[in-house]
Write a protein that holds these residues in place. Structure first.
Motif, PDB file in Angstrom:
ATOM      1  N   LEU A   1      45.864  26.785  44.313  1.00  0.00           N
ATOM      2  CA  LEU A   1      45.863  25.606  45.176  1.00  0.00           C
ATOM      3  C   LEU A   1      45.514  25.979  46.611  1.00  0.00           C
ATOM      4  CD1 LEU A   1      49.046  23.690  43.934  1.00  0.00           C
ATOM      5  CD2 LEU A   1      46.700  23.565  43.099  1.00  0.00           C
ATOM      6  N   GLY A   2      45.105  27.246  46.816  1.00  0.00           N
ATOM      7  CA  GLY A   2      44.663  27.671  48.130  1.00  0.00           C
ATOM      8  C   GLY A   2      45.793  28.258  48.954  1.00  0.00           C
ATOM      9  N   LEU A   3      45.488  28.483  50.218  1.00  0.00           N
ATOM     10  CA  LEU A   3      46.434  29.065  51.161  1.00  0.00           C
ATOM     11  C   LEU A   3      47.052  27.940  51.977  1.00  0.00           C
ATOM     12  CD1 LEU A   3      47.139  32.074  51.749  1.00  0.00           C
ATOM     13  CD2 LEU A   3      45.726  31.878  53.778  1.00  0.00           C
ATOM     14  N   ARG A   4      48.375  27.819  51.942  1.00  0.00           N
ATOM     15  CA  ARG A   4      49.080  26.719  52.600  1.00  0.00           C
ATOM     16  C   ARG A   4      49.808  27.245  53.834  1.00  0.00           C
ATOM     17  NH1 ARG A   4      49.273  22.012  49.510  1.00  0.00           N
ATOM     18  NH2 ARG A   4      47.791  22.260  47.800  1.00  0.00           N
ATOM     19  N   ASP A   5      49.736  26.474  54.941  1.00  0.00           N
ATOM     20  CA  ASP A   5      50.475  26.871  56.135  1.00  0.00           C
ATOM     21  C   ASP A   5      51.829  26.176  56.232  1.00  0.00           C
ATOM     22  OD1 ASP A   5      49.694  24.332  56.756  1.00  0.00           O
ATOM     23  OD2 ASP A   5      48.631  24.848  58.606  1.00  0.00           O
ATOM     24  N   ALA A   6      52.155  25.331  55.252  1.00  0.00           N
ATOM     25  CA  ALA A   6      53.471  24.700  55.184  1.00  0.00           C
ATOM     26  C   ALA A   6      54.376  25.517  54.267  1.00  0.00           C
ATOM     27  CB  ALA A   6      53.329  23.273  54.694  1.00  0.00           C
ATOM     28  N   GLN A   7      55.591  25.060  54.055  1.00  0.00           N
ATOM     29  CA  GLN A   7      56.527  25.740  53.174  1.00  0.00           C
ATOM     30  C   GLN A   7      57.004  24.808  52.064  1.00  0.00           C
ATOM     31  OE1 GLN A   7      58.187  28.303  56.904  1.00  0.00           O
ATOM     32  NE2 GLN A   7      59.663  27.957  55.273  1.00  0.00           N
ATOM     33  N   SER A   8      56.081  23.957  51.613  1.00  0.00           N
ATOM     34  CA  SER A   8      56.371  23.083  50.481  1.00  0.00           C
ATOM     35  C   SER A   8      55.054  22.535  49.951  1.00  0.00           C
ATOM     36  CB  SER A   8      57.291  21.927  50.877  1.00  0.00           C
ATOM     37  OG  SER A   8      56.640  21.056  51.789  1.00  0.00           O
ATOM     38  N   VAL A   9      55.061  22.116  48.699  1.00  0.00           N
ATOM     39  CA  VAL A   9      53.944  21.394  48.090  1.00  0.00           C
ATOM     40  C   VAL A   9      54.546  20.206  47.353  1.00  0.00           C
ATOM     41  CG1 VAL A   9      52.080  21.435  46.399  1.00  0.00           C
ATOM     42  CG2 VAL A   9      52.474  23.434  47.838  1.00  0.00           C
ATOM     43  N   TYR A  10      54.162  19.019  47.767  1.00  0.00           N
ATOM     44  CA  TYR A  10      54.610  17.795  47.112  1.00  0.00           C
ATOM     45  C   TYR A  10      53.562  17.372  46.094  1.00  0.00           C
ATOM     46  CZ  TYR A  10      56.001  12.935  46.360  1.00  0.00           C
ATOM     47  OH  TYR A  10      56.366  11.746  45.790  1.00  0.00           O
ATOM     48  N   GLU A  11      54.002  17.084  44.877  1.00  0.00           N
ATOM     49  CA  GLU A  11      53.099  16.700  43.791  1.00  0.00           C
ATOM     50  C   GLU A  11      53.371  15.250  43.397  1.00  0.00           C
ATOM     51  OE1 GLU A  11      50.708  18.550  43.136  1.00  0.00           O
ATOM     52  OE2 GLU A  11      51.168  20.441  42.151  1.00  0.00           O
ATOM     53  N   PRO A  12      52.490  14.310  43.813  1.00  0.00           N
ATOM     54  CA  PRO A  12      52.760  12.904  43.533  1.00  0.00           C
ATOM     55  C   PRO A  12      52.200  12.401  42.201  1.00  0.00           C
ATOM     56  CG  PRO A  12      50.864  13.096  44.959  1.00  0.00           C
ATOM     57  CD  PRO A  12      51.336  14.506  44.697  1.00  0.00           C
ATOM     58  N   ALA A  13      51.425  13.248  41.483  1.00  0.00           N
ATOM     59  CA  ALA A  13      50.709  12.750  40.303  1.00  0.00           C
ATOM     60  C   ALA A  13      50.882  13.689  39.111  1.00  0.00           C
ATOM     61  CB  ALA A  13      49.230  12.570  40.634  1.00  0.00           C
ATOM     62  N   LEU A  14      52.116  14.084  38.830  1.00  0.00           N
ATOM     63  CA  LEU A  14      52.383  14.913  37.661  1.00  0.00           C
ATOM     64  C   LEU A  14      52.289  14.076  36.384  1.00  0.00           C
ATOM     65  CD1 LEU A  14      55.510  16.864  38.971  1.00  0.00           C
ATOM     66  CD2 LEU A  14      53.113  17.572  39.049  1.00  0.00           C
ATOM     67  N   ASP A  15      51.934  14.734  35.290  1.00  0.00           N
ATOM     68  CA  ASP A  15      51.910  14.049  34.006  1.00  0.00           C
ATOM     69  C   ASP A  15      53.341  13.850  33.499  1.00  0.00           C
ATOM     70  OD1 ASP A  15      49.213  13.952  34.026  1.00  0.00           O
ATOM     71  OD2 ASP A  15      48.902  15.571  32.594  1.00  0.00           O
ATOM     72  N   PRO A  16      53.701  12.662  33.077  1.00  0.00           N
ATOM     73  CA  PRO A  16      55.048  12.436  32.548  1.00  0.00           C
ATOM     74  C   PRO A  16      55.347  13.370  31.373  1.00  0.00           C
ATOM     75  CG  PRO A  16      53.926  10.360  32.954  1.00  0.00           C
ATOM     76  CD  PRO A  16      52.901  11.434  33.127  1.00  0.00           C
ATOM     77  N   GLY A  17      56.555  13.922  31.360  1.00  0.00           N
ATOM     78  CA  GLY A  17      56.968  14.778  30.266  1.00  0.00           C
ATOM     79  C   GLY A  17      56.346  16.154  30.252  1.00  0.00           C
ATOM     80  N   GLN A  18      55.635  16.511  31.303  1.00  0.00           N
ATOM     81  CA  GLN A  18      54.937  17.792  31.365  1.00  0.00           C
ATOM     82  C   GLN A  18      55.575  18.686  32.427  1.00  0.00           C
ATOM     83  OE1 GLN A  18      51.848  18.747  29.481  1.00  0.00           O
ATOM     84  NE2 GLN A  18      52.913  20.588  30.130  1.00  0.00           N
ATOM     85  N   ALA A  19      55.858  19.937  32.086  1.00  0.00           N
ATOM     86  CA  ALA A  19      56.386  20.908  33.039  1.00  0.00           C
ATOM     87  C   ALA A  19      55.235  21.651  33.706  1.00  0.00           C
ATOM     88  CB  ALA A  19      57.307  21.897  32.332  1.00  0.00           C
ATOM     89  N   TYR A  20      55.452  22.108  34.929  1.00  0.00           N
ATOM     90  CA  TYR A  20      54.424  22.826  35.687  1.00  0.00           C
ATOM     91  C   TYR A  20      55.048  24.092  36.278  1.00  0.00           C
ATOM     92  CZ  TYR A  20      51.632  18.554  35.495  1.00  0.00           C
ATOM     93  OH  TYR A  20      50.906  17.476  35.076  1.00  0.00           O
ATOM     94  N   THR A  21      54.294  25.177  36.261  1.00  0.00           N
ATOM     95  CA  THR A  21      54.782  26.450  36.760  1.00  0.00           C
ATOM     96  C   THR A  21      53.996  26.872  38.001  1.00  0.00           C
ATOM     97  OG1 THR A  21      55.448  27.123  34.555  1.00  0.00           O
ATOM     98  CG2 THR A  21      55.212  28.868  36.187  1.00  0.00           C
ATOM     99  N   TYR A  22      54.703  27.344  39.017  1.00  0.00           N
ATOM    100  CA  TYR A  22      54.102  27.686  40.307  1.00  0.00           C
ATOM    101  C   TYR A  22      54.439  29.131  40.671  1.00  0.00           C
ATOM    102  CZ  TYR A  22      53.621  22.648  40.776  1.00  0.00           C
ATOM    103  OH  TYR A  22      53.287  21.338  40.566  1.00  0.00           O
ATOM    104  N   ARG A  23      53.494  29.757  41.323  1.00  0.00           N
ATOM    105  CA  ARG A  23      53.652  31.120  41.836  1.00  0.00           C
ATOM    106  C   ARG A  23      53.348  31.068  43.326  1.00  0.00           C
ATOM    107  NH1 ARG A  23      52.241  36.409  39.130  1.00  0.00           N
ATOM    108  NH2 ARG A  23      51.749  37.910  40.771  1.00  0.00           N
ATOM    109  N   VAL A  24      54.240  31.591  44.172  1.00  0.00           N
ATOM    110  CA  VAL A  24      54.072  31.526  45.626  1.00  0.00           C
ATOM    111  C   VAL A  24      54.216  32.925  46.206  1.00  0.00           C
ATOM    112  CG1 VAL A  24      54.912  30.523  47.785  1.00  0.00           C
ATOM    113  CG2 VAL A  24      55.031  29.183  45.663  1.00  0.00           C
TER     114      VAL A  24
END
Length: 608
Positions: A90-113
């Protein structure tokens, strides 16, 4: 190496050299490299930052979630955090959070920071999962060192279901997996469709786009030609999307094709979102379908806005009205930047050629965090600006930042007491071209605005999102200027749209009628003990009418109605009620953004 931003070396006026590079290495990490020192000097730093202090993943609802983390530490400084979702950057972020407004219902997502320092060193990563069920909060754990950008992260994070970024139909390369039949069954048992990916990430503005390999398996001896098509779940999912099949029709002896999708940079910023499609194979008798989910990542190019006009665009609110302190209405926001411009002064701009001289227009550093008053410079070694009044631009940018993942760059170019009309300063006026009318002035402010805008577009690689104009008073006291106001304004807009530097939207986004929103604001109708401005005389009424009818003669435009921004609720600004006060200007910033949203919506932009 594919470059996704300007790579350049700029000799800073302070005598230092600044080397800045933005690159994506084989689709992997976005690296920001900065070095200060003599030309050719290299500062050795191989020490990576620490891992983020903590990492949390929260599922707010069926479609919304967020990851949040605390700051990493480094021996120099951390420039950003690399975020990977389900193996896709998802690129390089200068904030300390990522808000996801459009997740698929019933689907889990994994993040690496992981944190990245100014020399490109990347620290250890944490992984966390946004669960499939709402109300669950997960805590991040150290990532396993697999080197796969987090594709294994589900086991590290919680062992739960992941989003599944690119898994295709099993055996699709061989076309032999009969279990991977068409969605909803095969019409007469003749066709099976395979695709190499059922989910992919598409980056806005990436010319290469994303490719999906397709294979059609015919089960019967009657091998008819097969037509391939892409069908969106909604019309909105097709907005801005280009798709091409390497072979739209597969002849009887053909079974393979490639679908390429690309998303052009549009008129308005995008947020991270998901689009849903079906790939359809049809031989006229049988039909097979496969679903395709596309995760859209917005362009990393910054959003650029040009601010022009006279004193109310500069901002002449009450002295001392600026609230720059933490939590104040005019607090600086790091991702909102501005061109660091010279003050408006005939002593500085004392020759015509200086209006188009980049060095004469700016101070070093040329970009700084945006701070009121925007048209005053910030000096090296000084934390902030001395003047304590505000304009509308910073509030506008804060509103715009809520619906954009990009940095925002404001280009201040207004000058008080100016218009199309001739004035005591001669050519310091806003005309698009020289004119023989003696009541009209020159073109220097138009040329200065283009110089500042094009400099910003070149140096940032940004996208021109809109032009904001607040003016009118200087043309309201001359019958000739008032009578020609609409014509002169239309000519100005055409020139700005035509001569703005081409950005990542391409040459088709330039021209007299280019889809670059143009917004203006009406003049003050305030009254107080210093004077009455609620009653307009004939020339002012003519200018006012031209402003309110802007949509009838300038495409992709609108006006902001300020009639209600008057005392006592909205005190006036400096000198008289010709100037709006701080509360009124902040409200205008919000109204300007609402107006530009309306234009984006009319143009069919995805999020508006």
């Amino acid at each position: 190496m594919t470059h996704h931003g300007p790579t350049r070396s700029i000799a800073a006026r302070s005598g230092f050299w600044l080397h800045r590079g933005l690159a994506r290495v084989q689709g992997a990490i976005l690296i920001l490299i900065i070095s200060l020192g003599a030309p050719g000097a290299v500062l050795a730093d191989t020490q990576p930052p620490s891992a983020p202090g903590s990492l949390q993943g929260i599922r707010y609802s069926s479609t919304a979630g967020e990851i949040l983390w605390t700051a990493a530490t480094d021996d120099t400084f951390v420039v950003g955090y690399r975020v990977v979702r389900n193996g896709q950057s998802l690129g390089l972020r200068d904030a300390q959070s990522v808000y996801e407004p459009a997740l698929d219902p019933g689907q889990a997502y994994t993040y690496r920071v992981s944190a990245v320092d100014r020399h490109g060193n990347e620290g250890a990563a944490l992984v966390v999962q946004i669960a499939a069920q709402r109300g669950i909060r997960n805590t991040g754990v150290p990532a396993a060192d697999t080197g796969d950008d987090g594709a294994d992260a589900s086991a590290d994070a919680s062992g739960g279901q992941t989003g599944g970024d690119s898994g295709g139909d099993q055996g699709s390369d061989q076309g032999s997996d009969t279990s991977a039949g068409s969605t909803g069954g095969v019409a007469d048992g003749n066709l099976i469709l395979y695709r190499s990916k059922k989910r992919a990430t598409l980056v806005e503005g990436d010319a290469e786009g994303v490719s999906i390999s397709l294979s059609v398996h015919r089960l019967k001896a009657d091998k008819r030609a097969v037509t391939l098509s892409l069908v969106a779940d909604t019309e909105r999912d097709m907005l801005g999307l280009r798709h091409v099949f390497s072979s739209k029709v597969l002849a009887s002896g053909e079974s393979r094709a490639t679908l390429n999708l690309a998303l052009d940079v549009g008129v308005a910023p995008l947020m991270l979102h998901v689009r849903h499609f079906r790939i359809v194979a049809d031989d006229g008798v049988s039909k097979a379908e496969k679903s395709l989910v596309i995760d859209v990542t917005p362009t990393a190019a910054p959003d650029v806005y040009l601010l022009i006009g006279q004193s109310n665009m500069e901002g002449y609110s009450e002295v001392g009205s600026r609230e720059r302190y933490p939590g104040g209405q005019d607090e600086r926001v790091e991702r909102i930047r501005q061109l660091n411009v010279q003050p408006n002064s005939p002593a500085i701009f004392n020759r015509d050629e200086l209006f188009t001289d980049e060095a004469a227009n700016t101070k070093s550093p040329i970009f700084v965090p945006a701070e009121d008053p925007l048209h005053e410079p910030r000096y090296i070694g000084v934390d902030g600006k001395g003047a304590t009044f505000v304009g509308l631009g910073l509030t506008f940018a804060k509103e715009a930042s809520r619906a954009s993942t990009a940095n925002i760059y404001l280009v201040p170019a207004a000058w008080g007491a100016t218009g199309f009309c001739a004035n005591a300063n001669g050519n310091i006026a806003w005309n698009a071209a020289p004119t023989s009318e003696d009541f009209l002035g020159g073109t220097l402010l138009t040329e200065r605005a283009l110089t500042r805008l094009n400099m910003t577009l070149r140096e940032t690689g940004g996208v021109l999102r809109g032009i904001l104009w607040h003016q009118g008073g200087a043309d309201s006291n001359n019958a000739g200027c008032a009578a020609t106001y609409a014509d002169n304004l239309a000519k100005l807009v055409r020139r700005l749209r035509r001569e703005a530097r081409v950005d990542v939207r391409g040459r088709e986004a330039r021209g007299d009628e280019a889809t670059i929103p143009f917004l203006l604001a009406t003049q003050s109708k305030g009254d107080d003990e210093r004077g009455r401005y609620s009653i307009f005389h004939d020339s002012k009424l003519q200018v006012d009418a031209a402003q309110r009818s802007i949509r009838s003669y300038v495409a992709y435009s609108d006006f902001v109605n300020n009639d209600d921004l008057v005392p006592p609720q909205y005190p006036c600004g400096q000198s008289s009620c010709v100037h709006f006060g701080a509360d009124a200007l902040r409200e205008q910033g919000r109204r300007f953004y609402a107006a530009i949203q309306g234009i984006w919506g009319e143009l069919g932009a995805y999020h508006y």
